[in-house]
Each structure stands twice: as structure tokens, then as C-alpha cells.
Write a protein that holds these residues in place. Structure first.
Motif, PDB file in Angstrom:
ATOM      1  N   ALA A  68      -9.445 -10.277  13.096  1.00 41.70           N
ATOM      2  CA  ALA A  68      -9.603 -11.033  11.850  1.00 41.70           C
ATOM      3  C   ALA A  68      -8.547 -10.603  10.833  1.00 41.70           C
ATOM      4  CB  ALA A  68     -11.001 -10.822  11.282  1.00 41.70           C
ATOM      5  N   ASN A  77     -11.914 -15.339   7.881  1.00 40.97           N
ATOM      6  CA  ASN A  77     -10.767 -16.161   8.305  1.00 40.97           C
ATOM      7  C   ASN A  77     -10.799 -17.639   7.887  1.00 40.97           C
ATOM      8  OD1 ASN A  77      -9.699 -13.929   9.665  1.00 40.97           O
ATOM      9  ND2 ASN A  77     -10.555 -14.538  11.612  1.00 40.97           N
ATOM     10  N   PRO A  78     -10.239 -18.043   6.798  1.00 38.20           N
ATOM     11  CA  PRO A  78      -9.663 -17.156   5.784  1.00 38.20           C
ATOM     12  C   PRO A  78     -10.569 -17.089   4.570  1.00 38.20           C
ATOM     13  CG  PRO A  78      -8.755 -19.343   5.527  1.00 38.20           C
ATOM     14  CD  PRO A  78      -9.789 -19.434   6.634  1.00 38.20           C
TER      15      PRO A  78
END
Length: 238
Positions: A58, A222-223
Motif C-alpha cells: 500500500a 490507496n489512495p
């Protein structure tokens, strides 16, 4: 002239859709959503391992950690009982919120290699400021040598993520169940000591973990949105 027939076609299609959606029954024609497919059956150790791998890949996220039970009561006034951090896992851009026993709180922004802090009155009086000064500074973000990003490295996104991974690796999960969370397939792992972990079956990223002395809330991955520096009118330097 050529656009007009297209508009008419769209209008006609919309009319058909609305009529079809009304249903013919007197009860209103409500339809039920399709059932969520169960997550594939996997051993608890495999699910936990895949989740750790997903966390390490991540690039950004939001992780909140709350100390509970004896860990909370013994943490002391200078150690936060809750830490919530959201931002990039390279620690280049993030927002941090710490809450302490006694009601003190501190917010931190790290943007463009600069740090900004904003504490409440209880926080500032706790570090020695007179009440009037604490009240005044609590209205603005403070920025200076003592607010450099390295001053908050202990609570940066990468550190909190690494602690999460460490806690996961230190836990032996013995059971794995397929559940549904927010209409999505998920896994629920449990250890012999009662630690529970919930993992999204598609991304293999965790959303919650609870042990005897700590609770993680991982609501976003993310994100996450980039943080911006506060307006200069809201910043005091020194």
C-alpha cells in the motif's frame, strides 16, 4: 441538426427505463439486491500472510490506533491514547491527530517538508503555557523549528503501518470465517486469545483489528487525499 434525433432517442430510452422501474404490483415493486459471493475458504495463516503483503504494498492509507484496557490507563499523560494518521507511507504528506488522557489533543500537518501543529488549550497548558497564551495559540497552527517533520516520526504513517504489521506477525490466528462487511465479502480471523481481524476479501487489506489492549481502525487505503498547508493567516511562527 444531427444532434436532435440523439436527444430524442435518449429521452425515449429514459422514459422506457422509468416505466420499467415503476413495477406493476401494488406494493411498489421493490427489488432485493443480489447476494454477496462468499470469500474463498482459506486457512487463517494464509489470509493473515496475504494481508501483511497487501499492507506492505500500500502507498497510502488511514490508520487509527487506540490503546485500551491496562495499556490505556498506564500510558501516561505524554503518550497518546489514540493516534490517527492519514497520508502517504513515505511520510512525505500526512495528517496526524493524537488524543491524550485528560482531554488534551494535538493535530499535525506535514506538507512540503514542513510541519504544522495545532493543539487544544488543555494540550498547551499541559506543556507549560499560561492559560491566556494557550487559548490564543490554540486558535492557530504553529510552525517553527520544533515542528519539523522528524519531531513526529514516531507517529508517522510508515511507523504506524510498521507497528500494525508487527502486531499482525506476532499474532497466531487460529480460525477464519467468511463474512460480509458493507455488502462486500470479507474474512474475520480470530486468535486463541480473542484478537479479531477483519480483512477485505478483494484487496486483502484489513479494516479493523481488536486485541486485549489495542484497537486498529483502518478505514481507507490507496489512495487518500493529499494534505495542504493551512493558509498563512491561520499560522503563527516562532
Amino acid at each position: 441538426m444531427k444532434l436532435r434525433p440523439l436527444v430524442l432517442v435518449v429521452g425515449a430510452a429514459l422514459s422506457v427505463t422509468l416505466v420499467a422501474g415503476c413495477g406493476g404490483s401494488s406494493s411498489g415493486g421493490a427489488s432485493s439486491s443480489a447476494p454477496v459471493a462468499a470469500a474463498p475458504s482459506k486457512a487463517a495463516s494464509m489470509v493473515a500472510g496475504e494481508s501483511v503483503a497487501a499492507i506492505k504494498k500500500a502507498t497510502s492509507g488511514r490508520v487509527a490506533v487506540t490503546q485500551t484496557g491496562s495499556a490505556s490507563s498506564s500510558s501516561g499523560a505524554s503518550v497518546p491514547t489514540t493516534t490517527s494518521v492519514e497520508g502517504q507511507f513515505d511520510d512525505s504528506n500526512y495528517q496526524l491527530a493524537n488524543s491524550y488522557a485528560g482531554g488534551a489533543s494535538l493535530n499535525v500537518l506535514i506538507v512540503d517538508q514542513k510541519g504544522y501543529v495545532k493543539g487544544n488549550v488543555t494540550y498547551w497548558t499541559g506543556v507549560g503555557l499560561p492559560n491566556d497564551d494557550a487559548t490564543a495559540i490554540s486558535q492557530k497552527w504553529a510552525q517553527g523549528n520544533s515542528t519539523r517533520p522528524e519531531a513526529f516520526a514516531e507517529y508517522s504513517p510508515s511507523k504506524v503501518r510498521d507497528q500494525l504489521v508487527s502486531d499482525l506477525n506476532a499474532t497466531t490466528f487460529t480460525s477464519s470465517d467468511s463474512i460480509t462487511v458493507d455488502n462486500k465479502a470479507a474474512y474475520r480471523l480470530q486468535s486463541a486469545t480473542g484478537t479479531q481481524l477483519v480483512i477485505d476479501a478483494e484487496t486483502m487489506l484489513p479494516s479493523a483489528m481488536k486485541s486485549q489492549n489495542k484497537t486498529y481502525d483502518m478505514s481507507q487505503w490507496n489512495p487518500v487525499s493529499a494534505k495542504v498547508a493551512p493558509p498563512t493567516s491561520q499560522v503563527t511562527t516562532g
